[in-house]
Design a protein around this motif. Sequence first.
Motif, short mmCIF file in Angstrom:
data_model
loop_
_atom_site.label_atom_id
_atom_site.label_comp_id
_atom_site.label_asym_id
_atom_site.label_seq_id
_atom_site.Cartn_x
_atom_site.Cartn_y
_atom_site.Cartn_z
N UNK A 144 -11.25 -18.84 -46.40
CA UNK A 144 -9.96 -18.77 -47.61
C UNK A 144 -9.80 -19.62 -48.57
N UNK A 145 -10.35 -21.17 -48.08
CA UNK A 145 -10.49 -22.24 -49.33
C UNK A 145 -11.52 -22.01 -49.85
N UNK A 146 -13.17 -20.91 -49.42
CA UNK A 146 -13.66 -21.13 -49.74
C UNK A 146 -13.71 -19.91 -50.98
N UNK B 33 -13.59 -27.57 -54.16
CA UNK B 33 -14.29 -27.29 -53.10
C UNK B 33 -13.94 -28.37 -52.25
N UNK B 34 -14.74 -29.49 -52.15
CA UNK B 34 -14.91 -30.63 -51.18
C UNK B 34 -12.78 -30.88 -51.19
N UNK C 289 -12.07 -21.43 -54.71
CA UNK C 289 -13.33 -21.74 -55.82
C UNK C 289 -14.96 -20.71 -55.60
N UNK C 290 -14.58 -19.93 -54.92
CA UNK C 290 -15.63 -18.93 -55.34
C UNK C 290 -15.38 -17.57 -54.82
N UNK C 291 -14.72 -16.59 -55.12
CA UNK C 291 -14.70 -15.29 -55.08
C UNK C 291 -14.34 -14.37 -55.06
N UNK D 128 -23.38 -17.61 -56.48
CA UNK D 128 -24.00 -17.81 -56.97
C UNK D 128 -24.71 -18.82 -57.73
N UNK D 129 -25.97 -18.42 -58.25
CA UNK D 129 -26.87 -20.21 -58.14
C UNK D 129 -27.08 -20.80 -59.46
N UNK D 130 -25.14 -20.02 -60.25
CA UNK D 130 -24.74 -20.67 -61.84
C UNK D 130 -23.91 -21.84 -60.72
N UNK D 131 -23.65 -21.76 -59.32
CA UNK D 131 -22.86 -22.96 -59.41
C UNK D 131 -23.18 -23.99 -59.12
#
Length: 115
Positions: free
Chosen positions: A14-16, A53-54, A19-21, A42-45
């Motif tokens: 859920x937390x991830x 996220x942290x 940030x990364x839907x 995605x590699x663009x992250x």
Amino acid sequence: MGTDLAFAGLDIPQIVHTVFPDAKARVHSEGENLQQYDFIIPASAGQEQLQALTQKLLAKTGWHNPMRMPGIPEDLGVMYMGPKSCMLQVTLVKQDASLPKGKKSLLVSNICGKS
């Protein structure tokens, strides 16, 4: 019962996803004092998303003074120590033969040692 009160299971997916839907969980394992997830993102992250996220994960742990551990290059991830030898690690893996093209792997570990 022997459970470690400092270990708080987090809803890592859920937390991830905040940030990364479109992150896809690939592998995960959970135990009494352990949560480990591997997501495809995605590699663009980049570093900004990793830091966001942290911070969200740390906020959910409830740790008062998490201590950042040296040794991981900032663009690859972070590791924090909390109370009772608990550890939160967020790491990016860019090279992995099993990853689809244009993707990278995000590893999230939430681990507590036995006190």
